[in-house]
Scaffold this active site. Structure first.
Site, PDB file in Angstrom:
ATOM      1  N   TYR A  53       0.846  -1.199   0.000  1.00  0.00           N
ATOM      2  CA  TYR A  53       0.000   0.000   0.000  1.00  0.00           C
ATOM      3  C   TYR A  53       0.874   1.239   0.000  1.00  0.00           C
ATOM      4  O   TYR A  53       1.842   1.311   0.759  1.00  0.00           O
ATOM      5  CB  TYR A  53      -0.900   0.021   1.251  1.00  0.00           C
ATOM      6  CG  TYR A  53      -2.333  -0.284   0.923  1.00  0.00           C
ATOM      7  CD1 TYR A  53      -3.020   0.509   0.004  1.00  0.00           C
ATOM      8  CD2 TYR A  53      -3.001  -1.353   1.504  1.00  0.00           C
ATOM      9  CE1 TYR A  53      -4.336   0.235  -0.321  1.00  0.00           C
ATOM     10  CE2 TYR A  53      -4.308  -1.634   1.181  1.00  0.00           C
ATOM     11  CZ  TYR A  53      -4.980  -0.843   0.272  1.00  0.00           C
ATOM     12  OH  TYR A  53      -6.276  -1.113  -0.052  1.00  0.00           O
ATOM     13  N   GLU A  55      -0.385   4.937  -0.503  1.00  0.00           N
ATOM     14  CA  GLU A  55      -1.080   6.204  -0.756  1.00  0.00           C
ATOM     15  C   GLU A  55      -0.106   7.370  -0.675  1.00  0.00           C
ATOM     16  O   GLU A  55       0.754   7.414   0.215  1.00  0.00           O
ATOM     17  CB  GLU A  55      -2.196   6.449   0.276  1.00  0.00           C
ATOM     18  CG  GLU A  55      -3.459   5.704  -0.006  1.00  0.00           C
ATOM     19  CD  GLU A  55      -3.552   4.442   0.816  1.00  0.00           C
ATOM     20  OE1 GLU A  55      -2.481   3.835   1.087  1.00  0.00           O
ATOM     21  OE2 GLU A  55      -4.681   4.061   1.161  1.00  0.00           O
ATOM     22  N   ASP A 200      -7.047  13.648 -24.710  1.00  0.00           N
ATOM     23  CA  ASP A 200      -7.040  12.233 -24.357  1.00  0.00           C
ATOM     24  C   ASP A 200      -6.461  11.470 -25.546  1.00  0.00           C
ATOM     25  O   ASP A 200      -7.100  11.343 -26.594  1.00  0.00           O
ATOM     26  CB  ASP A 200      -8.483  11.793 -24.072  1.00  0.00           C
ATOM     27  CG  ASP A 200      -8.595  10.293 -23.803  1.00  0.00           C
ATOM     28  OD1 ASP A 200      -7.582   9.582 -23.926  1.00  0.00           O
ATOM     29  OD2 ASP A 200      -9.710   9.845 -23.481  1.00  0.00           O
ATOM     30  N   THR A 226      -4.533   6.015 -21.760  1.00  0.00           N
ATOM     31  CA  THR A 226      -4.408   4.664 -21.237  1.00  0.00           C
ATOM     32  C   THR A 226      -3.054   4.131 -21.714  1.00  0.00           C
ATOM     33  O   THR A 226      -2.411   4.731 -22.590  1.00  0.00           O
ATOM     34  CB  THR A 226      -5.533   3.740 -21.747  1.00  0.00           C
ATOM     35  OG1 THR A 226      -5.631   3.875 -23.159  1.00  0.00           O
ATOM     36  CG2 THR A 226      -6.854   4.082 -21.107  1.00  0.00           C
ATOM     37  N   LYS A 229      -3.085   0.370 -25.171  1.00  0.00           N
ATOM     38  CA  LYS A 229      -3.546   0.325 -26.568  1.00  0.00           C
ATOM     39  C   LYS A 229      -2.315   0.373 -27.475  1.00  0.00           C
ATOM     40  O   LYS A 229      -1.498  -0.530 -27.429  1.00  0.00           O
ATOM     41  CB  LYS A 229      -4.545   1.452 -26.813  1.00  0.00           C
ATOM     42  CG  LYS A 229      -5.786   1.330 -25.909  1.00  0.00           C
ATOM     43  CD  LYS A 229      -6.838   2.357 -26.237  1.00  0.00           C
ATOM     44  CE  LYS A 229      -8.114   2.123 -25.450  1.00  0.00           C
ATOM     45  NZ  LYS A 229      -8.221   2.942 -24.253  1.00  0.00           N
ATOM     46  N   ARG A 235      -2.820  -2.816 -18.592  1.00  0.00           N
ATOM     47  CA  ARG A 235      -4.050  -2.041 -18.421  1.00  0.00           C
ATOM     48  C   ARG A 235      -3.791  -0.975 -17.368  1.00  0.00           C
ATOM     49  O   ARG A 235      -3.494  -1.281 -16.222  1.00  0.00           O
ATOM     50  CB  ARG A 235      -5.193  -2.944 -17.932  1.00  0.00           C
ATOM     51  CG  ARG A 235      -5.593  -4.050 -18.875  1.00  0.00           C
ATOM     52  CD  ARG A 235      -6.127  -3.504 -20.165  1.00  0.00           C
ATOM     53  NE  ARG A 235      -7.268  -2.663 -19.962  1.00  0.00           N
ATOM     54  CZ  ARG A 235      -8.509  -2.944 -20.359  1.00  0.00           C
ATOM     55  NH1 ARG A 235      -8.756  -4.077 -20.948  1.00  0.00           N
ATOM     56  NH2 ARG A 235      -9.487  -2.091 -20.149  1.00  0.00           N
TER      57      ARG A 235
HETATM   58  N1  DSN Z   1     -13.330   0.835 -24.755  1.00  0.00           N
HETATM   59  C1  DSN Z   1     -12.211   1.545 -25.306  1.00  0.00           C
HETATM   60  C2  DSN Z   1     -12.144   1.369 -26.781  1.00  0.00           C
HETATM   61  O1  DSN Z   1     -12.376   0.262 -27.206  1.00  0.00           O
HETATM   62  O2  DSN Z   1     -11.853   2.292 -27.506  1.00  0.00           O
HETATM   63  C3  DSN Z   1     -12.231   2.928 -24.936  1.00  0.00           C
HETATM   64  O3  DSN Z   1     -12.449   3.030 -23.570  1.00  0.00           O
END
Ligand code: DSN
Length: 417
Positions: A53, A55, A200, A226, A229, A235
Site C-alpha cells: 500500500y 497512498e 485524451d 491509457t 492500446k 491495463r
Molecule cells: N473501450 C475503449 C475502446 O475500445 O476504444 C475505450 O475506452
C-alpha cells in the site's frame, strides 16, 4: 509471476488462462484498443509490488516501507516525462475513465461547469461528457461532432460552439476517429474562449511517441492516456501536464478520486515506456499506420465505405450499409472465422448502439505480430470474403483455415524490442 505455483495451487484458473492464451494465439485481434503486451510487461504486472500500500507520492506517503516503491514510481515518472517531453507525469490512474475524470478536476471543474468534447457517436468517448457517464451527469456537457459531408472535425464549427457555450474545458481525442487531430487549432480555440485544453490520446499514444501522429504535449495543458492500446503496456493510465497543473493533477488522482495506487501496474507501465522509447518502437508505430491504410484500401475496393474516406492512424471505421449487414452481426460473423473486431456506430448512424451500421478495425495488435502491408491486405480480403460469402458455410470454413494459417505464421511475440 510464477506459472508453476499457479498450476499447483489453482489448476482450474490455470486451465482458463491457458484457454485464453490459446484463443489469443489462434485468432487475430483487430480491436483498435487492444494489443499484446510483452512478456516483460506481463511479468511486472504480476509482481510483488501488488502487496504494498502506498497512498501518496514518492517521498510523501502515508504508510512506511516505501524505500523501493518510491524508486519504482520515480523511475516510471522519469521515463514518462522523457518519452512525452512533459514537465510532469502521474502514473497512478487505475484506468482511462478515472484518469480522464481526474483531468477535469485538475482543470478546476466543479459540478455544473461546462465541458466540451467529441460525442461518442462521432468517435469520441463516454468519459468526454456522454449523458450516461458521470462526466455527462455532473458537468454541463456540450458535445461537438464531425461534419456530415467529410466525417472529419469541423474546426470552425467547434470554435462557433465554444464561443457560444464558453466551456471551462475543451477536450480533444476519441476512440473511433480515424484522422489526425489538429492540436494547434484546438489550442487556439481554447485560448479564444479561455478554456483549459485537455487531450485524451488513449488510442494514439503509441503513434505519438513513435512519431506517427503530432504530439499534443506542446499545446495542451493536460494530456491523459491509457497505457494498453497502441502504447502496448499493461491495463492502466497516465497523465502528463504542464508544471502549472502538476499539483492539481496529483491531488485530483489522489486523494480526490483514488486510494492506494497499483504499484505493480506502475512498474509494468515503466517497462512499457522503456520499450516505447526504443528505435524499434518507432518502426512499429509507422507500420501500424501503413497497415491500417492497406487494409482500408482493400475494403474500399470491395465496395465497403470507409468513414471519412480512409485513415491517418491505427483504426478504420467501416460502414456496412451497402453490404446489407449490421455491425453487430458482422462482428459475430467475423469472430466465427477468427477475426475479432467490434461493432461500432458511424457518424450520423441510422442504426442503434446495439445494432450499429459499422465495424471498427485496428492494426496495433496484428502489427505487433509482425504483419506488414501485404499481410494486412490479405486480412482485408478475408474480412471482405467472410462478409460477402456469409451464407456459404464451406467458404467460411476455408476462410477460418486461412486465418489459422496466418496466426501460425505470425505468433504473438514475447519480446518486443
Ligand atoms: N473501450 C475503449 C475502446 O475500445 O476504444 C475505450 O475506452
Amino acid at each position: 509471476m510464477n506459472a508453476d505455483a499457479l498450476r499447483r495451487t489453482d489448476p482450474e484458473m490455470t486451465a482458463l488462462l491457458a484457454e485464453e492464451r490459446k484463443r489469443q494465439a489462434d485468432t487475430l485481434a483487430l480491436i483498435p484498443s487492444e494489443n499484446y503486451a510483452s512478456r516483460a510487461v506481463e511479468e511486472a504486472t504480476g509482481c510483488c509490488l501488488a502487496n504494498k500500500y502506498s497512498e501518496g507520492y514518492p517521498g510523501r506517503r502515508y504508510y512506511q516501507g516505501q524505500a523501493v516503491i518510491d524508486k519504482c514510481e520515480t523511475l516510471g515518472i522519469q521515463r514518462a516525462k522523457a518519452l512525452f517531453a512533459a514537465d510532469h507525469a502521474n502514473l497512478q490512474p487505475y484506468s482511462g475513465s478515472v484518469g480522464v475524470l481526474a483531468t477535469y478536476f485538475a482543470a478546476g471543474c466543479r459540478p455544473g461547469d461546462t465541458i466540451m468534447g467529441l460525442s461518442l457517436a462521432h468517435g469520441g468517448h463516454l468519459s468526454h461528457g456522454h449523458s450516461v457517464n458521470i462526466t455527462g451527469r455532473i458537468f454541463n456537457s456540450v458535445q461537438y461532432g464531425v461534419a456530415r459531408e467529410t466525417e472529419r472535425l469541423d474546426y470552425d464549427e467547434i470554435e462557433k460552439l465554444a464561443l457560444e457555450c464558453k466551456p471551462k474545458v475543451l477536450m480533444a481525442g476519441g476512440s473511433a476517429y480515424p484522422r489526425v487531430f489538429d492540436f494547434p487549432r484546438f489550442r487556439a480555440i481554447a485560448d479564444k474562449v479561455g478554456a483549459i485544453f485537455i487531450v485524451d490520446i488513449s488510442h494514439i499514444a503509441g503513434l505519438v511517441v513513435g512519431g506517427s501522429h503530432p504530439s499534443p504535449v506542446p499545446h495542451a495543458d493536460i494530456v491523459v492516456t491509457t497505457t494498453h492500446k497502441t502504447l502496448r503496456g499493461p491495463r492502466g493510465a497516465l497523465i502528463v501536464c504542464k508544471d502549472a497543473f502538476a499539483k492539481a493533477v496529483d491531488r485530483a488522482v489522489f486523494p480526490l478520486l483514488q486510494g492506494g495506487p497499483h504499484q505493480h501496474t506502475q512498474a509494468a507501465i515503466a517497462v512499457a515506456l522503456k520499450e516505447a522509447a526504443s528505435p524499434k518502437f518507432k518502426e512499429y508505430a509507422h507500420q501500424i499506420v501503413k497497415n491500417a491504410q492497406a487494409m482500408a484500401r482493400v475494403l474500399a475496393d470491395d465496395g465497403m465505405r470507409i468513414v471519412s474516406g480512409g485513415t491517418d492512424n491505427h483504426l478504420l471505421l467501416v460502414d456496412l450499409q451497402k453490404k446489407n449487414i449490421n455491425g453487430k452481426d458482422a462482428a459475430v460473423l467475423l469472430e466465427s472465422v477468427g477475426l475479432v473486431c467490434n461493432a461500432n456506430m458511424i457518424p450520423y448512424d441510422p442504426g442503434t448502439a446495439a445494432k450499429p451500421s459499422g465495424i471498427r478495425l485496428g492494426t496495433p495488435a496484428i502489427t505487433t505480430r509482425g504483419m506488414k502491408e501485404p499481410d494486412c491486405e490479405r486480412v482485408g480480403h478475408l474480412i471482405a470474403r467472410a462478409i460477402n460469402q456469409r451464407d456459404h458455410p464451406a467458404a467460411l470454413a476455408a476462410i477460418h483455415e486461412e486465418v489459422r494459417e496466418l496466426c501460425r505464421k505470425f505468433p504473438i511475440p514475447e519480446v518486443m524490442v
